[in-house]
Design a protein around this motif. Structure first.
Motif, short mmCIF file in Angstrom:
data_model
loop_
_atom_site.label_atom_id
_atom_site.label_comp_id
_atom_site.label_asym_id
_atom_site.label_seq_id
_atom_site.Cartn_x
_atom_site.Cartn_y
_atom_site.Cartn_z
N SER A 183 0.83 -1.19 0.00
CA SER A 183 0.00 0.00 0.00
C SER A 183 0.87 1.25 0.00
O SER A 183 2.07 1.19 0.22
CB SER A 183 -0.90 0.01 1.24
N SER A 184 0.24 2.39 -0.24
CA SER A 184 0.98 3.65 -0.22
C SER A 184 1.53 3.94 1.17
O SER A 184 2.58 4.56 1.32
CB SER A 184 0.07 4.80 -0.69
N ARG A 199 8.17 -3.69 -7.04
CA ARG A 199 8.39 -4.30 -5.73
C ARG A 199 9.83 -4.11 -5.25
O ARG A 199 10.06 -3.92 -4.05
CB ARG A 199 8.07 -5.80 -5.79
N THR A 200 10.78 -4.17 -6.15
CA THR A 200 12.19 -4.06 -5.75
C THR A 200 12.66 -2.61 -5.68
O THR A 200 13.76 -2.36 -5.19
CB THR A 200 13.09 -4.83 -6.74
N HIS A 201 11.84 -1.66 -6.14
CA HIS A 201 12.20 -0.24 -6.09
C HIS A 201 11.05 0.56 -5.47
O HIS A 201 10.48 1.44 -6.12
CB HIS A 201 12.51 0.28 -7.49
N PRO A 202 10.69 0.26 -4.23
CA PRO A 202 9.52 0.91 -3.62
C PRO A 202 9.67 2.42 -3.46
O PRO A 202 8.67 3.12 -3.39
CB PRO A 202 9.41 0.22 -2.25
N ASN A 214 3.72 3.33 -6.83
CA ASN A 214 4.89 3.93 -7.48
C ASN A 214 4.94 3.68 -8.98
O ASN A 214 5.91 4.05 -9.64
CB ASN A 214 6.19 3.43 -6.82
N VAL A 215 3.89 3.06 -9.55
CA VAL A 215 3.84 2.82 -11.00
C VAL A 215 3.04 3.92 -11.68
O VAL A 215 1.93 4.25 -11.25
CB VAL A 215 3.23 1.45 -11.31
N GLN A 216 3.61 4.50 -12.74
CA GLN A 216 2.92 5.51 -13.54
C GLN A 216 2.94 5.07 -15.00
O GLN A 216 4.01 4.84 -15.57
CB GLN A 216 3.60 6.87 -13.39
#
Length: 352
Positions: free
Chosen positions: A65-66, A104-107, A139-141
């Motif tokens: 989650s954020s 997931r690896t770059h939160p 974190n995905v755009q």
């Protein structure tokens, strides 16, 4: 009387008939190649069941989650970029896994997915399970790819705007090669092809690219600071030594020849030279392209651990592997990578 210019016209047409026929054949072959090229690249499994394409899915519990992101480590510098230069807007399972594993690896980093086929402006994303799933990651755009804007202010602007460019046989792969270089020059960060599964955070691999074998660098992974001099030389070489009719000339071959000049080398090895690192194959290309079928072979947990001990990401070589059936679930290496590093995508695969 008929004007003399019209009287000469049949003779002109007759004398240039061979050239006109050649150009027509060339245009037809190029068009047919583009259709064939993208038909074999499209992953049949990306279509899923008809009702699964348009149905929005609820965010799986495994998605952070954020609040988790905010409570985590401070944001890392630089974005992680993925690029889709075709008009396709139906991401495959592998595409989804690539973005999910990177998220997931770059939160603490933005994972930016640029797609040429998306409508510009404030239009909503197409109805597709992958967009619904990936939008669950804070974190995905996912954004439209504006190529004219991307290439503006770079040596590649005139190259891109040449009217006949789109008729070249490898235009879309070359366009992808161009995008990644310009993204690294303008913004810096990390670039990944959409057939990677990311295992670890890549942010400490600054100003680096990977060897795919003993003497060839591959641009499927790039990590550079903005305005890096090596990337500037890559842009210059792209234009000065351009050849869009040879596969790989603007991609791996470009990076290899520029690095050799950069380091005054005849052959490349895993090394650091003038601030740029050539990573050993096991870092991001642990499975050589010649051995891509190993991805579909069963491996034990211990063998998997040993294989990936020094690996940050695994390149899946989708051009070669996309038509191979993957049993889900199974002990195949690729199935285990899906299960561990993109569990939300893997759950969707099992559901389908």
């Amino acid at each position: 009387r008929m004007p003399s210019c019209l009287l000469k016209l049949p003779r002109v047409v007759q004398s240039h008939k061979a050239w006109a026929l050649f150009l027509l054949i060339l245009m037809f072959v190029s068009f047919a190649y583009h259709k064939f090229y993208w038909s074999i690249w499209e992953d049949p499994k990306s279509r899923g069941h008809p009702d699964s394409l348009s149905a929005a899915i609820s965010c799986p519990p495994s998605v952070p989650s954020s609040q988790n992101i905010t409570a985590g480590p401070s944001p890392s510098p630089g974005n992680v970029f993925f690029v889709e230069t075709s008009e396709q807007t139906n991401p495959s399972y592998l595409f989804s896994c690539s973005v999910e594993s990177a998220a997931r690896t770059h939160p603490g980093s933005r994972v930016v997915v640029l797609m040429k086929g998306l409508a510009k402006g404030n239009a909503s994303l197409p109805k597709h399970w992958a967009f619904s799933l990936l939008s669950c990651f804070p974190n995905v755009q996912i954004q439209p790819l504006d190529l004219t804007e991307l290439f503006s202010g770079t040596p590649l602007k005139r190259w891109y705007l040449w009217p006949l460019r789109h008729w070249e046989p490898y235009f879309l792969p070359v366009l992808s090669d161009a995008c990644r270089i310009v993204l690294m020059w303008k913004f810096g960060g990390i670039y990944l092809d959409t057939d990677f599964i990311v295992l670890k955070n890549l942010q400490n691999l600054t100003n680096a690219l990977g060897l795919q074998n003993e003497d060839v660098l591959n641009g499927a992974f790039l990590s550079f600071k903005a305005k890096n001099e090596f990337i500037d030389l890559c842009m210059q070489d792209f234009v000065q030594n351009y050849n869009g009719w040879v596969w790989g000339h603007q991609g791996p071959e470009l990076l290899t020849r520029v690095f050799k000049k950069w380091c005054s080398l005849r052959t490349i090895k895993s090394m650091s030279c003038k601030g740029v690192r050539a990573l050993a194959p096991e870092a991001v290309y642990p499975i050589p392209w010649q051995n891509w079928k190993k991805l579909f072979e069963a491996v034990s947990a211990l063998e998997l651990q040993q294989l990936l001990k020094n690996t940050y990401a695994v390149h899946i070589w989708n051009k070669l592997s996309h038509n191979t059936k993957l049993e889900i679930p199974s002990q195949a290496l690729l199935a285990q990578l899906y299960s561990q590093f993109c569990p939300a995508t893997y759950a969707k695969m099992k559901e389908d």
